[in-house]
Scaffold this motif. Structure first.
Motif, PDB file in Angstrom:
ATOM      1  N   PRO A 138       0.966   3.997   1.656  1.00  0.00           N
ATOM      2  CA  PRO A 138       0.441   3.286   2.266  1.00  0.00           C
ATOM      3  C   PRO A 138      -1.039   2.601   1.610  1.00  0.00           C
ATOM      4  N   LEU A 139      -1.702   3.659   1.637  1.00  0.00           N
ATOM      5  CA  LEU A 139      -3.147   3.239   0.945  1.00  0.00           C
ATOM      6  C   LEU A 139      -2.966   2.777  -0.491  1.00  0.00           C
ATOM      7  N   ASP A 140      -2.135   3.527  -1.354  1.00  0.00           N
ATOM      8  CA  ASP A 140      -1.934   2.744  -2.598  1.00  0.00           C
ATOM      9  C   ASP A 140      -1.523   1.362  -2.660  1.00  0.00           C
ATOM     10  N   VAL A 141      -0.540   1.060  -1.599  1.00  0.00           N
ATOM     11  CA  VAL A 141       0.143  -0.130  -1.634  1.00  0.00           C
ATOM     12  C   VAL A 141      -1.306  -1.233  -1.213  1.00  0.00           C
ATOM     13  N   VAL A 142      -2.287  -0.816  -0.415  1.00  0.00           N
ATOM     14  CA  VAL A 142      -3.087  -1.836  -0.069  1.00  0.00           C
ATOM     15  C   VAL A 142      -4.194  -1.967  -1.187  1.00  0.00           C
ATOM     16  N   LYS A 143      -4.491  -0.788  -1.785  1.00  0.00           N
ATOM     17  CA  LYS A 143      -5.654  -0.792  -2.956  1.00  0.00           C
ATOM     18  C   LYS A 143      -4.671  -1.826  -3.970  1.00  0.00           C
ATOM     19  N   LEU A 144      -3.635  -1.686  -4.279  1.00  0.00           N
ATOM     20  CA  LEU A 144      -2.949  -2.267  -5.284  1.00  0.00           C
ATOM     21  C   LEU A 144      -2.563  -3.848  -5.011  1.00  0.00           C
ATOM     22  N   LEU A 145      -2.275  -4.223  -3.923  1.00  0.00           N
ATOM     23  CA  LEU A 145      -1.840  -5.669  -3.626  1.00  0.00           C
ATOM     24  C   LEU A 145      -2.836  -6.352  -2.621  1.00  0.00           C
ATOM     25  N   SER A 146      -3.945  -5.833  -2.411  1.00  0.00           N
ATOM     26  CA  SER A 146      -4.869  -6.616  -1.584  1.00  0.00           C
ATOM     27  C   SER A 146      -5.556  -7.756  -2.314  1.00  0.00           C
ATOM     28  N   PRO A 147      -5.660  -7.886  -3.639  1.00  0.00           N
ATOM     29  CA  PRO A 147      -6.414  -8.832  -4.139  1.00  0.00           C
ATOM     30  C   PRO A 147      -5.246 -10.082  -4.158  1.00  0.00           C
ATOM     31  N   TYR A 148      -3.847  -9.935  -3.947  1.00  0.00           N
ATOM     32  CA  TYR A 148      -3.066 -10.977  -4.169  1.00  0.00           C
ATOM     33  C   TYR A 148      -2.543 -11.480  -2.743  1.00  0.00           C
ATOM     34  N   VAL A 149      -2.929 -11.025  -1.663  1.00  0.00           N
ATOM     35  CA  VAL A 149      -2.381 -11.328  -0.373  1.00  0.00           C
ATOM     36  C   VAL A 149      -3.658 -11.862   0.531  1.00  0.00           C
ATOM     37  N   LYS A 150      -3.317 -12.588   1.624  1.00  0.00           N
ATOM     38  CA  LYS A 150      -4.267 -12.873   2.542  1.00  0.00           C
ATOM     39  C   LYS A 150      -5.065 -11.577   3.291  1.00  0.00           C
ATOM     40  N   ARG A 151      -3.902 -10.643   3.767  1.00  0.00           N
ATOM     41  CA  ARG A 151      -4.508  -9.473   4.350  1.00  0.00           C
ATOM     42  C   ARG A 151      -3.701  -8.487   3.911  1.00  0.00           C
ATOM     43  N   ALA A 152      -4.385  -7.228   3.926  1.00  0.00           N
ATOM     44  CA  ALA A 152      -3.538  -5.918   3.770  1.00  0.00           C
ATOM     45  C   ALA A 152      -4.180  -4.749   4.534  1.00  0.00           C
ATOM     46  N   GLU A 153      -3.437  -4.077   5.298  1.00  0.00           N
ATOM     47  CA  GLU A 153      -3.901  -3.021   5.996  1.00  0.00           C
ATOM     48  C   GLU A 153      -3.055  -1.910   6.189  1.00  0.00           C
ATOM     49  N   VAL A 154      -3.580  -0.608   6.553  1.00  0.00           N
ATOM     50  CA  VAL A 154      -2.581   0.710   6.658  1.00  0.00           C
ATOM     51  C   VAL A 154      -2.694   0.584   8.477  1.00  0.00           C
ATOM     52  N   GLN A 155      -1.493   0.703   8.856  1.00  0.00           N
ATOM     53  CA  GLN A 155      -1.196   0.745  10.394  1.00  0.00           C
ATOM     54  C   GLN A 155      -0.421   1.913  10.557  1.00  0.00           C
ATOM     55  N   GLY A 156      -0.631   2.622  12.003  1.00  0.00           N
ATOM     56  CA  GLY A 156       0.116   3.573  12.353  1.00  0.00           C
ATOM     57  C   GLY A 156      -0.458   5.229  12.076  1.00  0.00           C
ATOM     58  N   GLU A 157       0.269   6.143  12.895  1.00  0.00           N
ATOM     59  CA  GLU A 157      -0.271   7.533  12.813  1.00  0.00           C
ATOM     60  C   GLU A 157      -0.164   7.874  11.372  1.00  0.00           C
ATOM     61  N   LYS A 158      -0.606   8.941  10.909  1.00  0.00           N
ATOM     62  CA  LYS A 158      -0.742   9.549   9.431  1.00  0.00           C
ATOM     63  C   LYS A 158       0.741   9.749   8.861  1.00  0.00           C
ATOM     64  N   SER A 159       1.643  10.317   9.537  1.00  0.00           N
ATOM     65  CA  SER A 159       2.757  10.835   9.018  1.00  0.00           C
ATOM     66  C   SER A 159       3.811   9.534   9.179  1.00  0.00           C
ATOM     67  N   PHE A 160       3.429   8.633   9.840  1.00  0.00           N
ATOM     68  CA  PHE A 160       4.387   7.491  10.257  1.00  0.00           C
ATOM     69  C   PHE A 160       3.742   5.964   9.743  1.00  0.00           C
ATOM     70  N   ALA A 161       2.609   6.126   9.009  1.00  0.00           N
ATOM     71  CA  ALA A 161       2.015   5.112   8.713  1.00  0.00           C
ATOM     72  C   ALA A 161       2.675   4.138   7.622  1.00  0.00           C
ATOM     73  N   VAL A 162       2.426   2.828   7.657  1.00  0.00           N
ATOM     74  CA  VAL A 162       2.811   1.730   6.784  1.00  0.00           C
ATOM     75  C   VAL A 162       1.702   0.820   6.425  1.00  0.00           C
ATOM     76  N   ALA A 163       2.201   0.095   5.241  1.00  0.00           N
ATOM     77  CA  ALA A 163       1.121  -0.923   4.782  1.00  0.00           C
ATOM     78  C   ALA A 163       1.653  -2.324   5.360  1.00  0.00           C
ATOM     79  N   ARG A 164       0.875  -3.010   6.027  1.00  0.00           N
ATOM     80  CA  ARG A 164       1.266  -4.401   6.580  1.00  0.00           C
ATOM     81  C   ARG A 164       0.489  -5.459   5.759  1.00  0.00           C
ATOM     82  N   LEU A 165       1.267  -6.187   5.173  1.00  0.00           N
ATOM     83  CA  LEU A 165       0.768  -7.465   4.244  1.00  0.00           C
ATOM     84  C   LEU A 165       1.086  -8.700   4.766  1.00  0.00           C
TER      85      LEU A 165
END
Length: 937
Positions: free
Chosen positions: A62-89
């Protein structure tokens, strides 16, 4: 479960994917990450439905997704507990995406843990499949790359578990051992039934046996399900099922209700309602209303559902003691913003259980029969006695009205009260409640609906023109419609919303509302969408949704906050077709003309009709009006079929379902009629027919009638278009004049008499029925091309963009002739290469090659600033002057990183938007015209 599955079955299939998701996929793939659409979107695509949301499975964290795609979207953040975390864009077009990393899960849902993909222990979708619950949800879709899309290739479904076959066979099966899957999370039992209801299918035998062996939902364990989650799953099941009663009865058959609603008696459902309160009241009919309400509240169904079910159950024993309290309950429920019971729901519930509540609904909606002022004027002293007198007057008025004799009942009463005849012993024939003569028939009678049954009906929305973003922009007024009101409303509000916003009681403006509207809504759009309409039994139906500038549906409470109801009448605000959105899901006026009768016959129905035409009847929902029956006769004759015994069209004062039910009932009760075969495509009409035949005409008459629901899944494309259905074979009288006007306009262009040519263009536009001509030809950047150009500029030129971003097109030819337009491969995808650039404080532009242009400096304007003197935008035309003063060349030799390729499409700009085909333009071909002459258009 840690093992990987074998190689998958691969199925190539197109999926409707937002441009923003294509762009994100291109970026992820370019960064060497895997990315697949997973779950529901894939399932819906195979079922032929448009996905409503897109969940992504990836080998990126999820962290890699947020770092890579945040310049191209309105909002990007990691949500959820560590082992079940997701990137929401949230993309710039408003679409939301959830990126979940590949993982393995062990243990129960609440007490388990997840193993994530790492460099030391990389996981793939083969492993990710194993954590999914059902095979139909364990499918993955590989999005086609940019290069593949250029080649016209589609994406592909990867199926490791046989989910494709299960979808086609309507079988619900678990991934792996069902006892293991259900043991990990007992909610999966309810999910299995929900999906079985959704596709109208069955639970796989092995899974069914596992549920019968252990159907526990709530026994204390780490896999137990909370009451809140059970409630949410039941509501979803009722709303999404093809036939809600089928879903509810599956839960009853597998003995799940003792856990869902412990201590209550449950009966089988026979209701077609998608209202959760109506369904629950139907199956809880044998319980005391207070007992049912108590259990519903304990099981977390909430106050609104509890009160609604309690009200319906108490209504079944309506009497003088509870009449006024029940009326007061209706009043309280209507005042509640989240009320879930409408008058129609109450009447439907009554029909389902064999009672008529229409009279109570009218009573509950009416003011008191006698007011306090009336009583005081009559001599009664103010005080508690006033209320008691009003109460007694209402009770006496309601219960003292004796039921009229059948022969004295007004026709409209019979029509409005579907179950009226339940009050009479059905020993005699039911009198005809409609002012329509019914012929005497005998033997086997065949009754056919017209639209989408005998003939494929054109679709109402095909007379609406949309732009490339799906916005409705105009409607063909050659056809009767009400949609024009919606377009006019949107356009006028966007021009100046002041006069449309709600006013004060004295008609005064409310500045706070006028001001907050711009912030909360800003701009209205009427956007085309494709949805399922379960209440009609139809899938993939076009609707238009009222949305804001970003394409987000505007909430109904927001609309009601700003606009009076008179402006919103054209929209469905009741959630009848699409929940929580203001939509137009049809246009009844469109079907009030014989010219919109279908012109393509349903060959399957035609065969049946021809075999039984001597005893056949047409029973259409089209309203009675001049020319309608003649139009139907013409259509039938046009396919060489004999005319039917009778053609029925609908009176204006009755619903379609009730009208059809009474016509069928009047025929079926004739002693000489042995059976009726009725064919119709509309599930709501079919449901109404079944209910009225059973409750009004009785089981003996009902048993004579066999109903066949006609599928519209194979409706031919050529039948959809209203303009085809009513196509006039005579040539347009304006054609010759139009050609001459165009010749003159082209000559004026050549002589640089632009003002005169533009004026003539206006006349041509009106003469041609507002068809557009090209202002200029261009290579228009795709969203991917624009994004690549922007990134290149910031990386190589390293100058911030000015306020006004363009990156729109490279001009091929300004004011082209028709021959030049038709000579280009309009719609084709091309590539442009950046070969130079120029920039100053007023503008920025790149010089490009790859497509021939009449411009000596073929270029794309990147951005411009604001003119300090005028305060207006610097025109993109400034780029010509900018580039003529000097260009910084970009190295194009192999291996140089500065060179960049931009994706674009050949098209023409019509003064409003780029077009990539000739539809709706003056270049549009007509098979009846000489194609050589058409170049003049």
């Amino acid at each position: 479960m840690s093992e990987a599955f074998d190689d998958p079955i691969i199925m190539e299939i197109p999926m409707e994917i937002p441009e923003s998701l294509y762009r994100l996929n291109d970026i992820m793939v370019g960064a060497r990450f895997e990315m697949y659409i997973a779950g529901g979107a894939v399932r819906d695509t195979i079922l032929g439905k448009t996905p409503k949301d897109y969940d992504i499975a990836t080998n990126a964290s999820p962290l890699d997704v947020v770092k890579l795609l945040s310049p191209y979207v309105k909002r990007a953040e990691v949500q959820g507990e560590k082992s079940f975390a997701v990137a929401r864009l949230i993309a710039r077009d408003g679409n939301e995406y959830e990126f979940a990393p590949y993982r393995l899960e062990s243990g129960s849902r609440s007490g388990g843990e997840a193993v994530l993909s790492t460099k030391e222990n990389p996981l793939s979708i083969r492993h990710d499949v194993s954590r999914r619950d059902l095979t139909i949800n364990a499918l993955f879709y590989r999005i086609p790359t940019l290069e593949e899309r250029k080649q016209g290739r589609t994406g592909e479904v990867l199926d490791y578990v046989g989910g494709i076959d299960d979808i086609k066979n309507e079988v619900i099966r678990t991934v792996g051992n069902p006892e293991d899957r259900f043991g990990e999370d007992r909610l999966r039992i309810l999910r299995a039934f929900r999906f079985a209801g959704r596709v109208g299918g069955e639970i796989d035998k092995e899974a069914a046996n596992a549920i019968r062996k252990n159907n526990s939902l709530t026994e204390p364990s780490e896999a137990a399900v909370s009451s809140e989650r059970i409630k949410e799953e039941i509501i979803k099941g009722v709303i999404t099922s093809k036939v809600p009663s089928y879903y509810i009865n599956m839960l009853i058959d597998f003995d799940l209700f003792p856990q869902i609603l412990p201590g209550l008696k449950v009966s089988k459902s026979n209701s077609s309602s998608r209202n959760i309160a109506v369904q629950l009241a139907t199956i809880l009919i044998g319980n005391n209303h207070n007992d049912a309400a108590s259990v519903l509240f304990d099981r977390k169904f909430g106050k609104i559902i509890k009160n609604s079910v309690k009200f319906l159950l108490e209504l079944t024993s309506l009497n003088p003691d509870n009449l006024i309290e029940l009326k007061n309950q209706v009043t309280r429920m209507k005042r509640t913003a989240k009320s879930i019971l409408r008058n129609e729901d109450v009447i439907d519930f009554g029909i389902t259980i064999g009672q008529d509540f229409s009279r109570f609904v009218d009573f509950a909606s009416a003011p008191p029969i006698m007011s306090a002022q009336d009583l005081i004027a009559g001599g009664l002293t103010p005080g508690p006695a006033i209320g008691e007198a009003m109460r007694e007057a209402e009770i006496e008025a309601y219960f003292s009205e004796s039921l009229p004799e059948p022969e004295t009942v007004d026709d409209s009463d019979i029509i409005d009260e579907a179950s009226f005849y339940n009050h009479f012993v059905k020993t005699a024939m039911i009198e005809n409640p409609l002012d329509i003569p019914v012929p005497s028939l005998s033997g086997e009678v065949y009754i056919f609906d017209m639209d989408d049954t005998f003939f494929w009906a054109p679709e109402w929305h095909t007379i609406i023109d949309t732009n490339n973003k799906g916005d409705a922009i105009s409607v063909d007024m050659e056809f009767p419609n009400l949609f024009y009101k919606a377009i006019s409303f949107v356009k006028m509000v966007n021009e100046d919303h002041t006069d449309f916003i709600k006013k004060g009681k004295r008609g005064n403006y409310i500045p706070e509302l006028i001001g907050s509207y711009k912030e909360e809504v800003g701009e209205l759009r009427l956007i085309r969408d494709v949805v399922d309409l379960p209440t009609l039994g139809k899938e993939r139906q076009v609707v238009f949704v009222l949305a804001d500038a970003f394409g987000e549906p505007i909430g109904i409470p927001v609309l009601k906050k700003y606009f009076p109801s008179k402006h919103l009448k054209v929209f469905d605000l009741r959630g009848k077709y699409v929940e929580e959105k203001a939509v137009i899901a049809g246009d009844a006026s469109f079907y009030q003309s014989p010219k919109t009768l279908g012109h393509v016959v349903n060959e399957e129905i035609l065969k049946i009709y021809n075999a039984h035409s001597s005893n056949a009847i047409i029973l259409t929902a089209r309203e009675t009006m001049d020319g309608m029956q003649d139009g139907i006769r013409d259509r039938i004759s046009s396919v060489g079929a004999k005319l039917p015994v009778a053609i029925f069209t609908k009176p204006t004062n009755i619903s379609s379902g009730k009208y059809k039910a009474h016509i069928i009932g009047q025929i079926a009760q004739q002693e000489a009629v042995s059976s009726i075969e009725f064919y119709d495509d509309n599930l709501k009409y079919i449901t109404d027919v079944n209910n009225i035949l059973e409750n009004v005409y009785g089981p003996d008459v009902h048993s004579k009638v066999s109903i066949h629901k006609v599928s519209v899944l194979n409706k031919p494309e050529e039948s959809l278009f209203a303009r085809l259905a009513s196509k006039d074979n005579n040539k347009d009288n304006n054609t010759n004049m139009l050609k001459e006007l165009i010749k003159i306009a082209n000559e004026l262009d050549k002589r640089d008499l632009m003002k005169e040519a533009d004026y003539l263009d206006i006349i041509i536009s009106k003469t041609a029925g507002k068809k557009k001509k090209a202002l200029y030809l261009g290579a228009f950047l795709t969203p991917v091309g624009k994004e690549v150009l922007k990134r290149w500029w910031l990386r190589v030129v390293k100058k911030p963009l000015h306020q006004n971003e363009y990156m729109h097109h490279m001009t091929i030819k300004f004011k082209p002739t028709p021959e030049e337009v038709l000579a280009l491969p309009v719609g084709n995808t091309v590539t442009l290469r950046i070969v130079g650039y120029a920039a100053d404080d007023k503008g920025q532009a790149v010089l490009v090659s790859g497509v021939e242009s009449s411009n000596s400096l073929p270029h794309i304007t990147v951005s411009t600033s604001m003119d300090e003197e005028t305060g207006k935008k610097v025109s993109p035309v400034y780029s010509n002057e900018l580039l003529s003063r000097g260009i910084t060349e970009v190295a194009t030799t192999e291996g140089q990183p500065e060179t960049e390729v931009l994706e674009a499409r050949i098209g023409f700009f019509n003064g409003k938007e780029p077009r990539y085909d000739f539809e709706g333009s003056i270049y549009e071909s007509d098979e009846e015209e000489d194609p050589i002459l058409l170049t003049e258009l």
